[in-house]
Enzyme design. Structure first.
Site, PDB file in Angstrom:
ATOM      1  N   GLU A 154     -55.413  88.262   0.291  1.00 15.22           N
ATOM      2  CA  GLU A 154     -55.869  87.078  -0.443  1.00 15.22           C
ATOM      3  C   GLU A 154     -54.671  86.367  -1.074  1.00 15.22           C
ATOM      4  O   GLU A 154     -54.052  86.898  -2.000  1.00 15.22           O
ATOM      5  CB  GLU A 154     -56.857  87.487  -1.553  1.00 15.22           C
ATOM      6  CG  GLU A 154     -57.324  86.298  -2.394  1.00 15.22           C
ATOM      7  CD  GLU A 154     -58.368  86.665  -3.447  1.00 15.22           C
ATOM      8  OE1 GLU A 154     -58.494  87.847  -3.798  1.00 15.22           O
ATOM      9  OE2 GLU A 154     -59.041  85.733  -3.926  1.00 15.22           O
ATOM     10  N   GLU A 160     -50.761  82.779 -10.163  1.00 13.03           N
ATOM     11  CA  GLU A 160     -51.011  84.206  -9.946  1.00 13.03           C
ATOM     12  C   GLU A 160     -50.098  84.841  -8.901  1.00 13.03           C
ATOM     13  O   GLU A 160     -49.996  86.060  -8.823  1.00 13.03           O
ATOM     14  CB  GLU A 160     -52.483  84.422  -9.574  1.00 13.03           C
ATOM     15  CG  GLU A 160     -53.407  83.976 -10.700  1.00 13.03           C
ATOM     16  CD  GLU A 160     -54.866  84.200 -10.378  1.00 13.03           C
ATOM     17  OE1 GLU A 160     -55.219  85.276  -9.893  1.00 13.03           O
ATOM     18  OE2 GLU A 160     -55.663  83.264 -10.595  1.00 13.03           O
ATOM     19  N   ASP A 188     -60.408  81.983  -0.970  1.00 11.52           N
ATOM     20  CA  ASP A 188     -61.115  81.900  -2.258  1.00 11.52           C
ATOM     21  C   ASP A 188     -61.162  80.420  -2.643  1.00 11.52           C
ATOM     22  O   ASP A 188     -60.121  79.784  -2.837  1.00 11.52           O
ATOM     23  CB  ASP A 188     -60.337  82.740  -3.282  1.00 11.52           C
ATOM     24  CG  ASP A 188     -60.946  82.712  -4.683  1.00 11.52           C
ATOM     25  OD1 ASP A 188     -61.485  81.661  -5.087  1.00 11.52           O
ATOM     26  OD2 ASP A 188     -60.850  83.739  -5.385  1.00 11.52           O
ATOM     27  N   HIS A 191     -59.011  79.171  -5.604  1.00 16.19           N
ATOM     28  CA  HIS A 191     -57.579  78.992  -5.331  1.00 16.19           C
ATOM     29  C   HIS A 191     -57.363  77.804  -4.385  1.00 16.19           C
ATOM     30  O   HIS A 191     -56.409  77.037  -4.536  1.00 16.19           O
ATOM     31  CB  HIS A 191     -56.984  80.262  -4.727  1.00 16.19           C
ATOM     32  CG  HIS A 191     -57.101  81.465  -5.609  1.00 16.19           C
ATOM     33  ND1 HIS A 191     -56.609  81.508  -6.890  1.00 16.19           N
ATOM     34  CD2 HIS A 191     -57.677  82.682  -5.402  1.00 16.19           C
ATOM     35  CE1 HIS A 191     -56.868  82.694  -7.434  1.00 16.19           C
ATOM     36  NE2 HIS A 191     -57.513  83.427  -6.542  1.00 16.19           N
ATOM     37  N   HIS A 214     -64.329  84.081  -1.009  1.00 19.44           N
ATOM     38  CA  HIS A 214     -64.818  84.130  -2.387  1.00 19.44           C
ATOM     39  C   HIS A 214     -65.509  82.802  -2.669  1.00 19.44           C
ATOM     40  O   HIS A 214     -64.899  81.738  -2.639  1.00 19.44           O
ATOM     41  CB  HIS A 214     -63.670  84.432  -3.371  1.00 19.44           C
ATOM     42  CG  HIS A 214     -63.384  85.898  -3.466  1.00 19.44           C
ATOM     43  ND1 HIS A 214     -62.199  86.422  -3.915  1.00 19.44           N
ATOM     44  CD2 HIS A 214     -64.193  86.980  -3.182  1.00 19.44           C
ATOM     45  CE1 HIS A 214     -62.276  87.751  -3.899  1.00 19.44           C
ATOM     46  NE2 HIS A 214     -63.466  88.099  -3.435  1.00 19.44           N
ATOM     47  N   ARG A 220     -64.405  78.027 -11.357  1.00 17.74           N
ATOM     48  CA  ARG A 220     -64.764  79.450 -11.323  1.00 17.74           C
ATOM     49  C   ARG A 220     -66.170  79.723 -11.840  1.00 17.74           C
ATOM     50  O   ARG A 220     -66.531  80.856 -12.084  1.00 17.74           O
ATOM     51  CB  ARG A 220     -63.727  80.327 -12.028  1.00 17.74           C
ATOM     52  CG  ARG A 220     -62.768  80.866 -11.002  1.00 17.74           C
ATOM     53  CD  ARG A 220     -61.912  81.999 -11.432  1.00 17.74           C
ATOM     54  NE  ARG A 220     -61.368  82.618 -10.216  1.00 17.74           N
ATOM     55  CZ  ARG A 220     -60.297  83.363 -10.150  1.00 17.74           C
ATOM     56  NH1 ARG A 220     -59.627  83.651 -11.225  1.00 17.74           N
ATOM     57  NH2 ARG A 220     -59.905  83.866  -9.012  1.00 17.74           N
ATOM     58  N   GLU A 249     -67.349  85.452  -6.528  1.00 19.58           N
ATOM     59  CA  GLU A 249     -66.358  85.913  -7.513  1.00 19.58           C
ATOM     60  C   GLU A 249     -66.245  84.796  -8.544  1.00 19.58           C
ATOM     61  O   GLU A 249     -65.369  83.935  -8.455  1.00 19.58           O
ATOM     62  CB  GLU A 249     -65.014  86.188  -6.839  1.00 19.58           C
ATOM     63  CG  GLU A 249     -64.056  86.899  -7.790  1.00 19.58           C
ATOM     64  CD  GLU A 249     -62.662  87.005  -7.221  1.00 19.58           C
ATOM     65  OE1 GLU A 249     -62.181  88.136  -7.042  1.00 19.58           O
ATOM     66  OE2 GLU A 249     -62.044  85.961  -6.956  1.00 19.58           O
TER      67      GLU A 249
HETATM   68  C1  LER Z   1     -57.682  86.627  -8.519  1.00 20.23           C
HETATM   69  O1  LER Z   1     -57.542  85.326  -8.958  1.00 20.23           O
HETATM   70  C2  LER Z   1     -58.647  86.677  -7.413  1.00 20.23           C
HETATM   71  O2  LER Z   1     -59.079  85.689  -6.871  1.00 20.23           O
HETATM   72  C3  LER Z   1     -59.040  88.001  -6.984  1.00 20.23           C
HETATM   73  O3  LER Z   1     -59.928  87.933  -5.913  1.00 20.23           O
HETATM   74  C4  LER Z   1     -57.819  88.812  -6.677  1.00 20.23           C
HETATM   75  O4  LER Z   1     -58.113  90.025  -6.182  1.00 20.23           O
HETATM   76 MN    MN Z   2     -60.582  85.801  -5.291  1.00 16.82          MN
END
Ligand code: LER
Ligand code: MN
Length: 272
Positions: A154, A160, A188, A191, A214, A220, A249
């Protein structure tokens, strides 16, 4: 066919983090089952925190699968990354992840490398850090083969990690491993919203390698609580033939239950 999943965090120290359910495996499975999720994704301190026999029973009783397991506690709890300047720490990091691969492997779930990828910096220049990262992904992908699960890489947003932030960078990284590497990319949406020029184009770029998603809005919150254009994003996820998990997530906003409910309602709206 895509499948739905929801995150369960067992890590108290990660409170405030983007995981939906926080009340343990049993309560997490109960909520997931009640709302109609296909699977849970577990973030734990490590294999010692999860009783695999208990998890097996809970998954069976609630007719759920294990979508994936996180490895972030290797950094949060042990301070380990795969790109540390210390060879010993890099090796310890890989060993920690191998134990998690074994734990998830029993349930057909891949392990996710997120924060344990670390950063490049003055002690480890970018090229060297990317070399360590690629080598580790190759080794861990190879290790995961015995369980018939992928190793899941990921990339994260710039706050990060500074190694890979976009799908095209992950594709380039994994392409250095040849074509039998057993490593997939985790896309994700949180991100991606920060880093991609065009989220839909990024999905097309990663079409062959994206193996986990994700499922979360730009802020988020659960999908629908922000401004990601899910009409377009769900269309491209179908267009590329993605058939893995859409795993929530997200922060538990406004409550864990409501976040879970909003996620599954959005999932059914766009993919049902
Ligand atoms: C952290 O920002 C994230 O997206 C998690 O899935 C990292 O493992
Ligand atoms: Mn993630």
């Amino acid at each position: 066919m895509v499948k739905s999943a929801i995150t369960v965090s067992l890590v108290e120290a990660a409170r405030g983090g983007p995981f939906v359910l926080w009340d343990g495996l049993e309560a997490g499975c109960k909520t997931a089952k009640e709302l109609g999720f296909d699977a849970i994704e577990v973030f734990s301190l490590g294999p010692e925190q999860v009783d695999s026999d208990e998890l097996e029973k809970l998954l069976q009783d609630h007719e759920l699968s294990l979508a994936a397991v996180g490895t972030g506690a290797g950094k949060v709890k042990h301070g380990l990354t795969l790109t540390s300047a210390s060879r010993e720490e890099r090796e310890q990091g890989k060993e920690f992840i191998k134990r998690i691969i074994e734990m998830g492997g029993r349930f057909g779930a891949g392990s996710i490398l997120g924060s344990m990828q670390g950063f490049w910096g003055k002690d480890v220049p970018k090229e060297e850090a990317l070399k360590y990262l690629a080598e580790a992904c190759g080794e861990l992908g190879e290790y995961a083969k015995q369980f018939n699960v992928p190793f899941i890489y990921e990339h994260l947003n710039r706050f990060e990690t500074n190694l890979c932030n976009r799908v095209e960078e992950s594709v380039a990284l994994l392409n250095t491993l040849g074509n039998n590497h057993n490593v997939v990319i985790l896309a994700d949406l949180f991100h991606m919203n920060i880093e991609e020029v065009d989220i839909c184009e990024a999905f097309r770029t990663g079409a062959e390698l994206i193996g986990h998603i994700h499922f979360v809005d730009n802020n988020r919150r659960p999908i629908g609580g922000g401004h990601i254009d899910m009409v377009s994003v769900s269309a491209v996820i179908k267009e590329i033939g993605y058939d893995g998990y859409l795993s929530a997530e997200a922060v538990p906003y406004p409550t864990e239950y409501e976040a879970a409910k909003q996620t599954i309602d959005s999932y059914n709206k766009y993919f049902g």
